[in-house]
Design a protein around this motif. Structure first.
Motif, PDB file in Angstrom:
ATOM      1  N   LEU A  97      14.691  22.509  33.026  1.00 40.42           N
ATOM      2  CA  LEU A  97      13.405  22.344  32.361  1.00 40.42           C
ATOM      3  C   LEU A  97      12.441  21.555  33.243  1.00 40.42           C
ATOM      4  O   LEU A  97      12.861  20.676  34.001  1.00 40.42           O
ATOM      5  CB  LEU A  97      13.568  21.598  31.028  1.00 40.42           C
ATOM      6  N   THR A  98      11.160  21.849  33.113  1.00 41.30           N
ATOM      7  CA  THR A  98      10.146  21.064  33.812  1.00 41.30           C
ATOM      8  C   THR A  98       9.908  19.765  33.046  1.00 41.30           C
ATOM      9  O   THR A  98      10.357  19.598  31.905  1.00 41.30           O
ATOM     10  CB  THR A  98       8.824  21.825  33.909  1.00 41.30           C
ATOM     11  N   GLY A  99       9.179  18.854  33.672  1.00 45.94           N
ATOM     12  CA  GLY A  99       8.856  17.600  33.012  1.00 45.94           C
ATOM     13  C   GLY A  99       8.040  17.804  31.747  1.00 45.94           C
ATOM     14  O   GLY A  99       8.225  17.101  30.749  1.00 45.94           O
ATOM     15  N   ASP A 100       7.140  18.773  31.771  1.00 45.56           N
ATOM     16  CA  ASP A 100       6.342  19.077  30.582  1.00 45.56           C
ATOM     17  C   ASP A 100       7.218  19.616  29.447  1.00 45.56           C
ATOM     18  O   ASP A 100       7.050  19.239  28.281  1.00 45.56           O
ATOM     19  CB  ASP A 100       5.254  20.102  30.911  1.00 45.56           C
ATOM     20  N   GLU A 101       8.141  20.512  29.788  1.00 46.84           N
ATOM     21  CA  GLU A 101       9.026  21.080  28.768  1.00 46.84           C
ATOM     22  C   GLU A 101       9.949  20.017  28.191  1.00 46.84           C
ATOM     23  O   GLU A 101      10.160  19.955  26.978  1.00 46.84           O
ATOM     24  CB  GLU A 101       9.835  22.227  29.367  1.00 46.84           C
ATOM     25  N   LEU A 102      10.479  19.168  29.062  1.00 42.83           N
ATOM     26  CA  LEU A 102      11.347  18.093  28.594  1.00 42.83           C
ATOM     27  C   LEU A 102      10.546  17.111  27.743  1.00 42.83           C
ATOM     28  O   LEU A 102      11.057  16.557  26.761  1.00 42.83           O
ATOM     29  CB  LEU A 102      11.995  17.386  29.786  1.00 42.83           C
ATOM     30  N   GLY A 103       9.289  16.929  28.106  1.00 44.80           N
ATOM     31  CA  GLY A 103       8.421  16.078  27.300  1.00 44.80           C
ATOM     32  C   GLY A 103       8.234  16.633  25.899  1.00 44.80           C
ATOM     33  O   GLY A 103       8.201  15.880  24.916  1.00 44.80           O
ATOM     34  N   GLN A 104       8.109  17.940  25.777  1.00 47.51           N
ATOM     35  CA  GLN A 104       7.985  18.567  24.460  1.00 47.51           C
ATOM     36  C   GLN A 104       9.201  18.252  23.593  1.00 47.51           C
ATOM     37  O   GLN A 104       9.085  18.013  22.393  1.00 47.51           O
ATOM     38  CB  GLN A 104       7.835  20.077  24.604  1.00 47.51           C
ATOM     39  N   ALA A 105      10.377  18.266  24.219  1.00 47.18           N
ATOM     40  CA  ALA A 105      11.604  18.009  23.472  1.00 47.18           C
ATOM     41  C   ALA A 105      11.645  16.583  22.927  1.00 47.18           C
ATOM     42  O   ALA A 105      12.208  16.332  21.861  1.00 47.18           O
ATOM     43  CB  ALA A 105      12.820  18.263  24.361  1.00 47.18           C
ATOM     44  N   GLY A 160       8.811  14.706  22.414  1.00 42.04           N
ATOM     45  CA  GLY A 160       7.553  14.322  21.805  1.00 42.04           C
ATOM     46  C   GLY A 160       6.689  13.465  22.689  1.00 42.04           C
ATOM     47  O   GLY A 160       5.936  12.614  22.203  1.00 42.04           O
ATOM     48  N   ARG A 161       6.767  13.694  24.000  1.00 43.57           N
ATOM     49  CA  ARG A 161       5.976  12.936  24.958  1.00 43.57           C
ATOM     50  C   ARG A 161       5.235  13.894  25.882  1.00 43.57           C
ATOM     51  O   ARG A 161       5.469  15.107  25.863  1.00 43.57           O
ATOM     52  CB  ARG A 161       6.869  12.011  25.797  1.00 43.57           C
ATOM     53  N   GLU A 162       4.355  13.338  26.700  1.00 48.87           N
ATOM     54  CA  GLU A 162       3.592  14.184  27.607  1.00 48.87           C
ATOM     55  C   GLU A 162       4.445  14.716  28.747  1.00 48.87           C
ATOM     56  O   GLU A 162       4.357  15.879  29.123  1.00 48.87           O
ATOM     57  CB  GLU A 162       2.402  13.407  28.173  1.00 48.87           C
ATOM     58  N   ASN A 163       5.294  13.862  29.307  1.00 44.93           N
ATOM     59  CA  ASN A 163       6.116  14.255  30.445  1.00 44.93           C
ATOM     60  C   ASN A 163       7.359  13.384  30.483  1.00 44.93           C
ATOM     61  O   ASN A 163       7.265  12.168  30.309  1.00 44.93           O
ATOM     62  CB  ASN A 163       5.315  14.109  31.746  1.00 44.93           C
ATOM     63  N   GLY A 165      20.821  11.570  18.794  1.00 45.05           N
ATOM     64  CA  GLY A 165      21.792  11.905  19.832  1.00 45.05           C
ATOM     65  C   GLY A 165      21.186  12.165  21.189  1.00 45.05           C
ATOM     66  O   GLY A 165      21.831  12.793  22.039  1.00 45.05           O
ATOM     67  N   ALA A 166      19.962  11.695  21.422  1.00 41.62           N
ATOM     68  CA  ALA A 166      19.324  11.905  22.721  1.00 41.62           C
ATOM     69  C   ALA A 166      18.333  10.790  22.987  1.00 41.62           C
ATOM     70  O   ALA A 166      17.688  10.279  22.070  1.00 41.62           O
ATOM     71  CB  ALA A 166      18.612  13.253  22.769  1.00 41.62           C
ATOM     72  N   VAL A 167      18.222  10.396  24.246  1.00 43.87           N
ATOM     73  CA  VAL A 167      17.247   9.388  24.656  1.00 43.87           C
ATOM     74  C   VAL A 167      16.532   9.877  25.912  1.00 43.87           C
ATOM     75  O   VAL A 167      17.023  10.755  26.627  1.00 43.87           O
ATOM     76  CB  VAL A 167      17.901   8.024  24.953  1.00 43.87           C
ATOM     77  N   ALA A 168      15.343   9.320  26.164  1.00 47.24           N
ATOM     78  CA  ALA A 168      14.569   9.661  27.350  1.00 47.24           C
ATOM     79  C   ALA A 168      14.073   8.385  28.005  1.00 47.24           C
ATOM     80  O   ALA A 168      13.957   7.338  27.365  1.00 47.24           O
ATOM     81  CB  ALA A 168      13.382  10.548  26.968  1.00 47.24           C
ATOM     82  N   SER A 185      13.233  19.563  36.466  1.00 49.07           N
ATOM     83  CA  SER A 185      13.354  20.307  37.724  1.00 49.07           C
ATOM     84  C   SER A 185      12.275  19.923  38.724  1.00 49.07           C
ATOM     85  O   SER A 185      12.482  20.009  39.947  1.00 49.07           O
ATOM     86  CB  SER A 185      13.284  21.811  37.454  1.00 49.07           C
ATOM     87  N   ASP A 186      11.115  19.481  38.227  1.00 51.10           N
ATOM     88  CA  ASP A 186      10.020  19.125  39.125  1.00 51.10           C
ATOM     89  C   ASP A 186       9.875  17.621  39.303  1.00 51.10           C
ATOM     90  O   ASP A 186       8.854  17.139  39.793  1.00 51.10           O
ATOM     91  CB  ASP A 186       8.698  19.710  38.615  1.00 51.10           C
ATOM     92  N   GLY A 187      10.895  16.860  38.933  1.00 55.53           N
ATOM     93  CA  GLY A 187      10.868  15.418  39.134  1.00 55.53           C
ATOM     94  C   GLY A 187      11.185  15.039  40.571  1.00 55.53           C
ATOM     95  O   GLY A 187      11.690  15.851  41.353  1.00 55.53           O
TER      96      GLY A 187
END
Length: 212
Positions: free
Chosen positions: A156-164, A166-169, A109-112, A133-135
């Motif tokens: 969320l920051t790019g790093d935090e969103l990346g965690q969600a 499974g990516r770096e950013n 249910g989510a894509v990046a 937020s920092d994009g």
């Protein structure tokens, strides 16, 4: 932070904030309980035993509750507030939002990624647009969230969103309609309010917020 504010579920339980004295839906409040050793403990999942103490999910409200000893007044006993409570709440809610987005991703249910998110938006498959937020503001402005209320998250920051994911950013993400999307929005509203003016050192000073 959502565009257009938050909306509550029908017949949602309400509680009174110990700072403002206002009665509001529980989704807009943070619940605390007092531990056996007299410590104020945030109950982010709303499952800890004990009498709940509720504070509006606003950075200034939490700071006021701390500075004026309102936890002790509400509990009618001496209550110790842990050092760095505001930062603790920010981390806890950020982890919560990341976890919920991750659950949505694992359920399909989510894509990046810009192109995937753009495709979901064009097909009206995206219920919520999420952006870091920092994009780059220029890049983020190329994607428009669904027109309905509560369809945009940027706490969320790019790093935090990346965690969600499974990516770096990650800068761009989207959620499909469903219970997880609604819960992400609820938690994101709290996180946005708690992160407002973090540079004030947790003293609750408000200097105005950035709006999009």
């Amino acid at each position: 932070m959502t565009r257009g504010g938050s909306k509550s579920r029908p017949q949602e339980p309400e509680r009174k904030c110990i700072v403002t004295g206002e009665v509001a839906p529980k989704t807009g409040l943070i619940r605390f309980v007092v531990s056996p050793d007299g410590m104020a403990v945030p109950d982010l999942l709303g499952k800890l035993p004990g009498r709940g103490i509720y504070v509006s999910a606003q950075r200034a409200a939490i700071a006021t509750a701390i500075n004026k000893g309102l936890f002790s007044r509400s509990a009618k006993q001496q209550v110790t507030v842990p050092d760095g409570l505001l930062d603790m709440l920010v981390r806890g809610h950020a982890d919560r939002v990341v976890h919920l987005i991750s659950l949505a991703r694992k359920a399909g249910g989510a894509v990046a990624g810009y192109e995937k998110v753009k495709d979901w938006l064009s097909k009206e498959q995206a219920y919520v647009l999420i952006q870091a937020s920092d994009g780059s503001e220029r890049q983020k402005s190329k994607l428009r969230p669904p027109s309905e209320r509560d369809r945009y998250v940027d706490c969320l920051t790019g790093d935090e969103l990346g965690q969600a994911f499974g990516r770096e950013n990650v800068i761009h993400g989207a959620l499909a309609s469903g219970g997880l999307a609604f819960r992400v929005v609820e938690e994101a509203v709290k996180l946005s309010a708690l992160r407002a003016n973090e540079s004030d050192g947790g003293k609750g000073r408000r200097k105005g917020t950035k709006s999009r």
